[in-house]
Scaffold this active site. Structure first.
Site, mmCIF file in Angstrom:
data_model
loop_
_atom_site.group_PDB
_atom_site.id
_atom_site.type_symbol
_atom_site.label_atom_id
_atom_site.label_comp_id
_atom_site.label_asym_id
_atom_site.label_seq_id
_atom_site.Cartn_x
_atom_site.Cartn_y
_atom_site.Cartn_z
ATOM 1 N N SER A 12 0.832 -1.196 0.000
ATOM 2 C CA SER A 12 0.000 0.000 0.000
ATOM 3 C C SER A 12 0.874 1.256 0.000
ATOM 4 O O SER A 12 1.659 1.472 -0.921
ATOM 5 C CB SER A 12 -0.959 -0.037 1.192
ATOM 6 N N HIS A 61 -8.087 -5.194 0.143
ATOM 7 C CA HIS A 61 -6.866 -4.496 0.547
ATOM 8 C C HIS A 61 -6.359 -5.042 1.886
ATOM 9 O O HIS A 61 -7.125 -5.486 2.727
ATOM 10 C CB HIS A 61 -7.168 -3.002 0.668
ATOM 11 N N ASP A 86 -10.445 -3.984 -4.381
ATOM 12 C CA ASP A 86 -9.613 -2.915 -3.829
ATOM 13 C C ASP A 86 -9.655 -1.733 -4.771
ATOM 14 O O ASP A 86 -9.498 -1.883 -5.988
ATOM 15 C CB ASP A 86 -8.174 -3.428 -3.672
#
Length: 383
Positions: free
Chosen positions: A222, A346, A316
């Protein structure tokens, strides 16, 4: 070689192991939640009445679907909205909560041969790092300098500890986990500077902890994936040796939202549009978020970037930007392995202890990375 794969996962083996002594003891509520999530998938499908969420030809994992529905149905606080991140105490509580959630949902893996806590001298002050050396791995070993996720506002070495141990064991590589500075106390470019400085330290000292300086890699999930890419970009721009490989999990590569996945998964799938609206101004202030270091897909050229393994989650908001970045890397001559884990959302790295597909995704990508970086180093030696 480039490979683009939609990864449909089968059942994965969950392996129980003792909790590391340094971890906090789970509360009764945390223990109860993990016990709930230990139920077989068939139980969750039964609770859902057999009604599965299918979006964009992808079927959401039933445990994830159940937990998302459970969270959505939970009572909401009454009264005016309160920003828990507005005070130091609130931010500390949010960060501790994230760390605990990540810890107790991530699988415990085999013990390390050694872990080393170090302080790296960075331009913004001391940067804590933890070096993970896996057991039963012949060296010198590849070194993966890793940056945790958390929207540049949460996350820590402690919260990502289990996930990093799994990477080290499955890749048979040394992992250097970096505790970069967090926003809003330390907005852009603090974390990016820390990432660059930590990688430089690891590259200079790899041999001292059993690593091979010729097999340096950078990785992250991320927000951490964005930091990893920035390290490669900065080193290329400075004429320095870039990492040999990148290992990226659902990386933030474009602050723009002109992708179908932002509409498909913008609410109710974990990482929401609302969180992005909250985090972006606190991390970047009034800076141009389309600049290439913040949105690396906007770079004029990606030639010379390291070979890359890039994994996305099917459910996501960042999925389509990640795929587009992998496509662009490939089009500019970079070797890419792109994997989309269709049933997951995610932050699946932090669900490997409770979701079988997440465990397989974490395990498979680490193993692929371990083979790929060794193969690439061998090719460079013979060229």
């Amino acid at each position: 070689m480039s490979r683009f794969v939609t990864w449909t996962l089968g059942a994965a083996m969950m392996v129980a192991a003792p909790i590391a002594a340094a971890e906090p003891a789970p509360t009764p509520a945390e223990t109860k939640l993990v016990e709930l999530l230990s139920q077989p998938e068939s139980w969750f499908i039964e609770q859902l009445g057999g009604k599965r969420v299918v979006v964009d030809s992808q079927t959401l994992d039933p445990k994830i679907q159940y937990m998302l529905a459970r969270d959505a149905a939970a009572p909401k606080p009454s009264g005016p909205p309160v920003d828990p991140g507005a005070t130091p105490e609130g931010r500390a509580a949010l960060r501790e909560g994230a760390d605990r959630s990540w810890t107790f949902r991530t699988r415990v893996t085999a013990p390390m041969a050694e872990t080393l806590d170090r302080e790296v001298k960075g331009r913004g002050g001391s940067i804590p790092v933890r070096v993970y050396k896996p057991a039963r791995a012949a060296g010198p070993l590849p070194v993966l300098v890793y940056f945790h996720g958390g929207g540049w506002m949460t996350g820590s070495i402690a919260g990502s500890d289990r996930a990093v141990r799994l990477m080290a064991n499955e890749a048979k590589a040394i992992v250097v986990s970096v505790q970069y500075r967090l926003a809003p106390e330390n907005p852009y470019p603090a974390a990016w500077d820390d990432a660059e400085d930590a990688f430089a330290w690891a590259a200079a000292n790899a041999a001292s902890f059993g690593g091979d300086p010729a097999m340096m890699a950078v990785g992250g999930d991320s927000a951490g994936g964005n930091l990893a890419i920035s390290v490669s970009g900065r080193r290329l721009a400075a004429g320095q040796t870039p990492p040999l490989y990148q290992l990226l999990y659902y990386p933030a590569v474009d602050m723009g939202r002109d992708y179908p996945s932002w509409t498909l998964f913008g609410k109710g799938y974990g990482l929401d549009v609302g969180y992005a609206d909250y985090a972006v101004p606190r991390v970047f202030g009034t800076r141009d978020i389309a600049q290439p270091e913040i949105s690396p897909i906007k770079a004029k050229s990606l030639r010379g970037m390291p070979a890359t393994i890039l994994s996305t989650a099917g459910f996501d908001i960042l999925r389509d930007a990640g795929r587009a970045y992998a496509t662009r890397l490939e089009s500019e001559g970079v070797s890419v392995i792109y994997l989309n884990f269709a049933s997951l959302n995610h932050s699946f790295l932090q669900a490997s202890g409770v979701v079988a597909d997440a465990d397989r995704a974490a395990t498979d990508t680490a193993r692929i990375f371990g083979v790929a970086i060794r193969s690439r180093a061998a090719r460079q030696t013979t060229d």
